[in-house]
Design an enzyme around this catalytic site. Sequence first.
Site, PDB file in Angstrom:
ATOM      1  N   GLY A  15       0.824  -1.210   0.000  1.00 39.67           N
ATOM      2  CA  GLY A  15       0.000   0.000   0.000  1.00 39.67           C
ATOM      3  C   GLY A  15       0.858   1.259   0.000  1.00 39.67           C
ATOM      4  O   GLY A  15       1.909   1.293   0.629  1.00 39.67           O
ATOM      5  N   ARG A  76       0.876  -4.892  -6.237  1.00 37.67           N
ATOM      6  CA  ARG A  76       1.043  -6.178  -5.554  1.00 37.67           C
ATOM      7  C   ARG A  76       1.350  -7.184  -6.661  1.00 37.67           C
ATOM      8  O   ARG A  76       0.638  -7.280  -7.638  1.00 37.67           O
ATOM      9  CB  ARG A  76      -0.212  -6.532  -4.771  1.00 37.67           C
ATOM     10  CG  ARG A  76      -0.602  -5.380  -3.835  1.00 37.67           C
ATOM     11  CD  ARG A  76      -1.410  -5.828  -2.660  1.00 37.67           C
ATOM     12  NE  ARG A  76      -2.013  -4.694  -1.967  1.00 37.67           N
ATOM     13  CZ  ARG A  76      -1.538  -4.146  -0.855  1.00 37.67           C
ATOM     14  NH1 ARG A  76      -0.464  -4.629  -0.284  1.00 37.67           N
ATOM     15  NH2 ARG A  76      -2.147  -3.134  -0.294  1.00 37.67           N
ATOM     16  N   ASP A 107       5.297  -5.755   5.580  1.00 35.77           N
ATOM     17  CA  ASP A 107       5.916  -7.065   5.834  1.00 35.77           C
ATOM     18  C   ASP A 107       6.010  -7.936   4.577  1.00 35.77           C
ATOM     19  O   ASP A 107       6.977  -8.685   4.405  1.00 35.77           O
ATOM     20  CB  ASP A 107       5.228  -7.806   6.991  1.00 35.77           C
ATOM     21  CG  ASP A 107       3.749  -8.005   6.764  1.00 35.77           C
ATOM     22  OD1 ASP A 107       3.174  -7.333   5.893  1.00 35.77           O
ATOM     23  OD2 ASP A 107       3.148  -8.840   7.471  1.00 35.77           O
ATOM     24  N   THR A 129       4.235   2.157   5.632  1.00 32.85           N
ATOM     25  CA  THR A 129       2.831   1.756   5.661  1.00 32.85           C
ATOM     26  C   THR A 129       2.115   2.618   6.686  1.00 32.85           C
ATOM     27  O   THR A 129       2.685   2.885   7.747  1.00 32.85           O
ATOM     28  CB  THR A 129       2.646   0.257   6.020  1.00 32.85           C
ATOM     29  OG1 THR A 129       1.288   0.024   6.398  1.00 32.85           O
ATOM     30  CG2 THR A 129       3.545  -0.190   7.156  1.00 32.85           C
ATOM     31  N   ASP A 131      -0.224   1.728   8.452  1.00 34.93           N
ATOM     32  CA  ASP A 131      -0.779   0.886   9.522  1.00 34.93           C
ATOM     33  C   ASP A 131       0.103   0.780  10.767  1.00 34.93           C
ATOM     34  O   ASP A 131      -0.361   0.348  11.818  1.00 34.93           O
ATOM     35  CB  ASP A 131      -1.029  -0.532   8.996  1.00 34.93           C
ATOM     36  CG  ASP A 131      -1.927  -0.542   7.773  1.00 34.93           C
ATOM     37  OD1 ASP A 131      -2.687   0.428   7.602  1.00 34.93           O
ATOM     38  OD2 ASP A 131      -1.866  -1.509   6.992  1.00 34.93           O
ATOM     39  N   ASP A 133       2.140  -1.402  11.368  1.00 34.41           N
ATOM     40  CA  ASP A 133       2.088  -2.796  11.818  1.00 34.41           C
ATOM     41  C   ASP A 133       3.388  -3.546  11.579  1.00 34.41           C
ATOM     42  O   ASP A 133       3.387  -4.742  11.292  1.00 34.41           O
ATOM     43  CB  ASP A 133       0.906  -3.521  11.149  1.00 34.41           C
ATOM     44  CG  ASP A 133       1.011  -3.529   9.633  1.00 34.41           C
ATOM     45  OD1 ASP A 133       1.837  -2.765   9.083  1.00 34.41           O
ATOM     46  OD2 ASP A 133       0.274  -4.296   9.001  1.00 34.41           O
ATOM     47  N   ARG A 175      -5.466  -2.264   8.793  1.00 38.17           N
ATOM     48  CA  ARG A 175      -5.504  -3.716   8.571  1.00 38.17           C
ATOM     49  C   ARG A 175      -5.827  -4.405   9.899  1.00 38.17           C
ATOM     50  O   ARG A 175      -6.734  -4.017  10.566  1.00 38.17           O
ATOM     51  CB  ARG A 175      -4.171  -4.204   8.013  1.00 38.17           C
ATOM     52  CG  ARG A 175      -3.997  -3.878   6.561  1.00 38.17           C
ATOM     53  CD  ARG A 175      -4.031  -5.153   5.717  1.00 38.17           C
ATOM     54  NE  ARG A 175      -3.373  -4.932   4.463  1.00 38.17           N
ATOM     55  CZ  ARG A 175      -2.534  -5.788   3.909  1.00 38.17           C
ATOM     56  NH1 ARG A 175      -2.249  -6.931   4.490  1.00 38.17           N
ATOM     57  NH2 ARG A 175      -2.005  -5.519   2.755  1.00 38.17           N
TER      58      ARG A 175
HETATM   59  P1  ATP Z   1       1.040  -3.228   3.212  1.00 43.03           P
HETATM   60  O1  ATP Z   1       1.308  -3.376   4.685  1.00 43.03           O
HETATM   61  O2  ATP Z   1       0.798  -1.841   2.808  1.00 43.03           O
HETATM   62  O3  ATP Z   1       0.019  -4.181   2.702  1.00 43.03           O
HETATM   63  P2  ATP Z   1       3.010  -5.043   2.233  1.00 43.03           P
HETATM   64  O4  ATP Z   1       4.421  -4.851   1.814  1.00 43.03           O
HETATM   65  O5  ATP Z   1       2.786  -5.970   3.398  1.00 43.03           O
HETATM   66  O6  ATP Z   1       2.413  -3.604   2.472  1.00 43.03           O
HETATM   67  P3  ATP Z   1       1.962  -7.013   0.397  1.00 43.03           P
HETATM   68  O7  ATP Z   1       0.940  -6.901  -0.673  1.00 43.03           O
HETATM   69  O8  ATP Z   1       1.736  -8.029   1.464  1.00 43.03           O
HETATM   70  O9  ATP Z   1       2.140  -5.551   1.002  1.00 43.03           O
HETATM   71  O10 ATP Z   1       3.374  -7.344  -0.275  1.00 43.03           O
HETATM   72  C1  ATP Z   1       3.892  -6.517  -1.300  1.00 43.03           C
HETATM   73  C2  ATP Z   1       4.565  -7.366  -2.345  1.00 43.03           C
HETATM   74  O11 ATP Z   1       5.690  -8.053  -1.769  1.00 43.03           O
HETATM   75  C3  ATP Z   1       3.722  -8.464  -2.952  1.00 43.03           C
HETATM   76  O12 ATP Z   1       2.881  -7.990  -3.966  1.00 43.03           O
HETATM   77  C4  ATP Z   1       4.787  -9.417  -3.480  1.00 43.03           C
HETATM   78  O13 ATP Z   1       5.300  -8.958  -4.697  1.00 43.03           O
HETATM   79  C5  ATP Z   1       5.868  -9.312  -2.414  1.00 43.03           C
HETATM   80  N1  ATP Z   1       5.716 -10.402  -1.439  1.00 43.03           N
HETATM   81  C6  ATP Z   1       4.775 -10.526  -0.487  1.00 43.03           C
HETATM   82  N2  ATP Z   1       4.927 -11.681   0.198  1.00 43.03           N
HETATM   83  C7  ATP Z   1       5.991 -12.303  -0.337  1.00 43.03           C
HETATM   84  C8  ATP Z   1       6.664 -13.539  -0.085  1.00 43.03           C
HETATM   85  N3  ATP Z   1       6.246 -14.377   0.867  1.00 43.03           N
HETATM   86  N4  ATP Z   1       7.745 -13.847  -0.841  1.00 43.03           N
HETATM   87  C9  ATP Z   1       8.156 -13.001  -1.806  1.00 43.03           C
HETATM   88  N5  ATP Z   1       7.562 -11.827  -2.101  1.00 43.03           N
HETATM   89  C10 ATP Z   1       6.504 -11.478  -1.398  1.00 43.03           C
END
Ligand code: ATP
Length: 355
Positions: A15, A76, A107, A129, A131, A133, A175
């Site tokens: 995000g 994503r 994360d 983020t 959040d 979190d 979240r």
């Molecule tokens: P937010 O907290 O805003 O959702 P985030 O970084 O947690 O941010 P995610 O959509 O969970 O958002 O992850 C972002 C991107 O990171 C994913 O679209 C993917 O490309 C990559 N990613 C997520 N999980 C994994 C994983 N287990 N292994 C490799 N790449 C990953």
Amino acid sequence: MEKKFRKIGILTSGGDAPGMNAAVKSVTCSALSRGVEVVGIIGGYAGLINEDLRPLTKIDVCDIVSKGGTILYSARCKEFMYEEGMQKAIETCKKNNIDGIVAIGGDGTFRGATDLSIRGIPCIGIPGTIDNDVTASDYTIGYDTAMNTIVDLGDKLRDTAESHSRCIIIEVMGRDAGYIALETGMALNAIGVALAEIPFDKEALYARMKKMREMGQHSFVVVVAEGLGAAFGEALEKEIPENTGIEARFIRPAHIVRGGVPTLRDRNLASTMGDKAVDLLLQGKSDLVICSRNDKITSMDIKYALIVDRMFKNKLKDGDLDAFSAEEIESMKALCAERRTYFEDMYDIINTIGC
Ligand code: ATP
């Protein structure tokens, strides 16, 4: 001696959050000042897979600190979570002389960064983020701006609630995490805050509201965390009048609070974290996430940070702790306990002073 990097790649993923651009600017300027080239990776990990790259100069980033969102775009990308996608990303790095990556996100983004690090592409994560979190860091980029936006909206809603003797129920993003609800709840003088981390006592809320109404209070604010599910706040809108006789309105500002001009705090957090990330990469470090702990910018092993996160969220899986020493596990538990105490203390204060 510092390892000579030819080029740093920078991406924003997950995000968007206000302040991400300040981090992009900081990484760019910090790297360029040390003689390292910088390339923006467009659309998170997807840009790495599709070789969607844009060289960044000081002029490109000079004017972006006050802009919300992310000039590098975010997406994503499922493909990156599989070996084939990962290999394409590594190929792009090799072909374009990208010797290290700074990945700004949450994360999920850090999971991607650790996967790349293991495969020989040094990565440093920056928590971006709204959040907040990321348990390893006291603050994440965007959190402060989102909260200030909510407080601004909440103050406006309070004016109308006061004029019409109503209760406003505001559902805030976050979240699964209740940080935003907790902090904005206190700042908005909420009479109650409902979040997933602490059981919510509806009867106690009704009793406090009825008592205040008897004393002559017209308006009330209740803040509800997104993590409780969509139906929770909507149900309260019906239950509050039934149980207190006080009219209630439910409001969900949702994505409105995710954009906007970043606050000073977010800009400066992003700026210091960006500089630190470059510093670590040039020192030959990898697989770390930058953290703000007790007002200091530090770093933590990404795998450690991801597990401490799961520990705090009660999502540990079998074997998660196997790779860590007893001392490390103890310090993870201490960090989780610190976070829990923070939640409990803030929650108690809100229930005591909110009116
Ligand atoms: P937010 O907290 O805003 O959702 P985030 O970084 O947690 O941010 P995610 O959509 O969970 O958002 O992850 C972002 C991107 O990171 C994913 O679209 C993917 O490309 C990559 N990613 C997520 N999980 C994994 C994983 N287990 N292994 C490799 N790449 C990953």
